[in-house]
Design a protein around this motif. Sequence first.
Motif, PDB file in Angstrom:
ATOM      1  N   ILE A  55      14.755 -10.385  -2.116  1.00 62.00           N
ATOM      2  CA  ILE A  55      14.181  -9.340  -2.964  1.00 62.00           C
ATOM      3  C   ILE A  55      13.829  -9.944  -4.314  1.00 62.00           C
ATOM      4  N   GLN A  56      12.640  -9.620  -4.791  1.00 61.40           N
ATOM      5  CA  GLN A  56      12.169 -10.144  -6.072  1.00 61.40           C
ATOM      6  C   GLN A  56      13.120  -9.724  -7.191  1.00 61.40           C
ATOM      7  N   PRO A  57      13.209 -10.540  -8.257  1.00 60.24           N
ATOM      8  CA  PRO A  57      14.053 -10.166  -9.399  1.00 60.24           C
ATOM      9  C   PRO A  57      13.599  -8.835 -10.003  1.00 60.24           C
ATOM     10  N   LEU A  58      14.533  -8.112 -10.587  1.00 58.03           N
ATOM     11  CA  LEU A  58      14.253  -6.807 -11.176  1.00 58.03           C
ATOM     12  C   LEU A  58      13.093  -6.864 -12.166  1.00 58.03           C
ATOM     13  N   ASP A  59      13.056  -7.856 -13.035  1.00 60.17           N
ATOM     14  CA  ASP A  59      11.989  -7.958 -14.040  1.00 60.17           C
ATOM     15  C   ASP A  59      10.612  -8.059 -13.397  1.00 60.17           C
ATOM     16  N   VAL A  60      10.516  -8.790 -12.296  1.00 60.89           N
ATOM     17  CA  VAL A  60       9.241  -8.944 -11.580  1.00 60.89           C
ATOM     18  C   VAL A  60       8.819  -7.596 -10.999  1.00 60.89           C
ATOM     19  N   ARG A  61       9.766  -6.887 -10.397  1.00 60.16           N
ATOM     20  CA  ARG A  61       9.452  -5.590  -9.787  1.00 60.16           C
ATOM     21  C   ARG A  61       9.088  -4.553 -10.852  1.00 60.16           C
ATOM     22  N   ARG A  62       9.803  -4.557 -11.967  1.00 62.97           N
ATOM     23  CA  ARG A  62       9.487  -3.622 -13.061  1.00 62.97           C
ATOM     24  C   ARG A  62       8.080  -3.865 -13.596  1.00 62.97           C
ATOM     25  N   ALA A  63       7.755  -5.133 -13.823  1.00 65.56           N
ATOM     26  CA  ALA A  63       6.436  -5.478 -14.370  1.00 65.56           C
ATOM     27  C   ALA A  63       5.328  -5.054 -13.405  1.00 65.56           C
ATOM     28  N   ALA A  64       5.533  -5.270 -12.103  1.00 62.50           N
ATOM     29  CA  ALA A  64       4.519  -4.906 -11.104  1.00 62.50           C
ATOM     30  C   ALA A  64       4.300  -3.390 -11.076  1.00 62.50           C
ATOM     31  N   VAL A  65       5.385  -2.635 -11.153  1.00 60.61           N
ATOM     32  CA  VAL A  65       5.294  -1.170 -11.154  1.00 60.61           C
ATOM     33  C   VAL A  65       4.545  -0.694 -12.398  1.00 60.61           C
ATOM     34  N   GLU A  66       4.931  -1.205 -13.552  1.00 61.00           N
ATOM     35  CA  GLU A  66       4.293  -0.798 -14.810  1.00 61.00           C
ATOM     36  C   GLU A  66       2.804  -1.139 -14.813  1.00 61.00           C
TER      37      GLU A  66
ATOM     38  N   VAL B  50       4.307   0.359   6.737  1.00 60.59           N
ATOM     39  CA  VAL B  50       4.357  -0.785   5.834  1.00 60.59           C
ATOM     40  C   VAL B  50       5.698  -0.725   5.125  1.00 60.59           C
ATOM     41  N   SER B  51       6.392  -1.854   5.047  1.00 53.90           N
ATOM     42  CA  SER B  51       7.667  -1.861   4.335  1.00 53.90           C
ATOM     43  C   SER B  51       7.927  -3.229   3.723  1.00 53.90           C
ATOM     44  N   SER B  52       8.698  -3.214   2.660  1.00 53.94           N
ATOM     45  CA  SER B  52       9.092  -4.464   2.011  1.00 53.94           C
ATOM     46  C   SER B  52       9.974  -5.286   2.934  1.00 53.94           C
TER      47      SER B  52
ATOM     48  N   SER C  39       0.805  -1.222   0.000  1.00 51.52           N
ATOM     49  CA  SER C  39       0.000   0.000   0.000  1.00 51.52           C
ATOM     50  C   SER C  39       0.839   1.274   0.000  1.00 51.52           C
ATOM     51  N   GLY C  40       1.998   1.262   0.618  1.00 48.91           N
ATOM     52  CA  GLY C  40       2.874   2.427   0.597  1.00 48.91           C
ATOM     53  C   GLY C  40       3.373   2.713  -0.818  1.00 48.91           C
ATOM     54  N   HIS C  41       3.792   1.644  -1.514  1.00 50.49           N
ATOM     55  CA  HIS C  41       4.207   1.799  -2.914  1.00 50.49           C
ATOM     56  C   HIS C  41       3.040   2.305  -3.760  1.00 50.49           C
ATOM     57  N   HIS C  42       1.871   1.719  -3.522  1.00 45.09           N
ATOM     58  CA  HIS C  42       0.691   2.115  -4.299  1.00 45.09           C
ATOM     59  C   HIS C  42       0.430   3.616  -4.160  1.00 45.09           C
ATOM     60  N   LEU C  43       0.553   4.144  -2.935  1.00 47.60           N
ATOM     61  CA  LEU C  43       0.328   5.577  -2.729  1.00 47.60           C
ATOM     62  C   LEU C  43       1.336   6.416  -3.513  1.00 47.60           C
TER      63      LEU C  43
ATOM     64  N   VAL D  15       9.174  19.139  -5.528  1.00 45.94           N
ATOM     65  CA  VAL D  15       9.160  17.987  -4.633  1.00 45.94           C
ATOM     66  C   VAL D  15       7.745  17.794  -4.091  1.00 45.94           C
ATOM     67  N   GLU D  16       7.183  16.621  -4.337  1.00 49.54           N
ATOM     68  CA  GLU D  16       5.854  16.256  -3.846  1.00 49.54           C
ATOM     69  C   GLU D  16       6.016  15.141  -2.817  1.00 49.54           C
ATOM     70  N   VAL D  17       5.587  15.388  -1.582  1.00 49.92           N
ATOM     71  CA  VAL D  17       5.762  14.432  -0.491  1.00 49.92           C
ATOM     72  C   VAL D  17       4.463  13.678  -0.228  1.00 49.92           C
ATOM     73  N   VAL D  18       4.558  12.357  -0.169  1.00 52.39           N
ATOM     74  CA  VAL D  18       3.418  11.483   0.107  1.00 52.39           C
ATOM     75  C   VAL D  18       3.571  10.952   1.532  1.00 52.39           C
ATOM     76  N   ASN D  19       2.498  11.010   2.307  1.00 51.55           N
ATOM     77  CA  ASN D  19       2.538  10.495   3.676  1.00 51.55           C
ATOM     78  C   ASN D  19       2.659   8.977   3.682  1.00 51.55           C
ATOM     79  N   LEU D  20       3.410   8.455   4.662  1.00 56.12           N
ATOM     80  CA  LEU D  20       3.609   7.010   4.785  1.00 56.12           C
ATOM     81  C   LEU D  20       2.347   6.331   5.293  1.00 56.12           C
ATOM     82  N   VAL D  21       2.243   5.054   5.005  1.00 50.63           N
ATOM     83  CA  VAL D  21       1.093   4.257   5.419  1.00 50.63           C
ATOM     84  C   VAL D  21       1.491   3.425   6.627  1.00 50.63           C
ATOM     85  N   LEU D  22       0.660   3.468   7.660  1.00 50.13           N
ATOM     86  CA  LEU D  22       0.910   2.619   8.821  1.00 50.13           C
ATOM     87  C   LEU D  22       0.118   1.337   8.658  1.00 50.13           C
TER      88      LEU D  22
END
Length: 173
Positions: free
Chosen positions: A60-71, A146-148, A24-28, A131-138
Amino acid sequence: MDAAATHHKFSAVVLGGTFDRLHSGHHLLLKAAAELAEERVVVGISTGPMLINKEFAHLIQPLDVRRAAVEKFIKSVKPGLQVQTEPITDPFGPAIVDEGLEAIVVSEETLKGAEAVNKKRAEKGLSQLQVEVVNLVLENGCAEKVSSTILRQRDARQIQEKQDHDSLTVNKN
């Protein structure tokens, strides 16, 4: 920050991170970047030397997996947006060389990184990023964000429990 309430729009927005096990933190962060961007989002994804000091780095997930999830996530927020994912091996990545960038999205804890990016851009004669700051998710109302790392820690514990269970099963036979 509520990106939807912000009247500023930027043609190109940048952000960076490891983006392991999108949560959820990444999603924000990604959603804020997508909503602020009119044309393009550039996402630096940590790899190589940037991962060495991470806890449970081997999980940590492979780079390709993380790139695909972000995209996939950014396209789910704003399908027409150009999504550019770049592997980064230093804290700056494309943020200090891409002249078309106009804003950087960070969390409260990575604000100093945005300041360092703007300093490097100034040294190179590039424009400063908004600079745009997003609040962290608890997580679940806890005081811990929330953290990886927490998610990898849980995975490591589950792997260890399974190995312990499997070795007990083998020893009984």
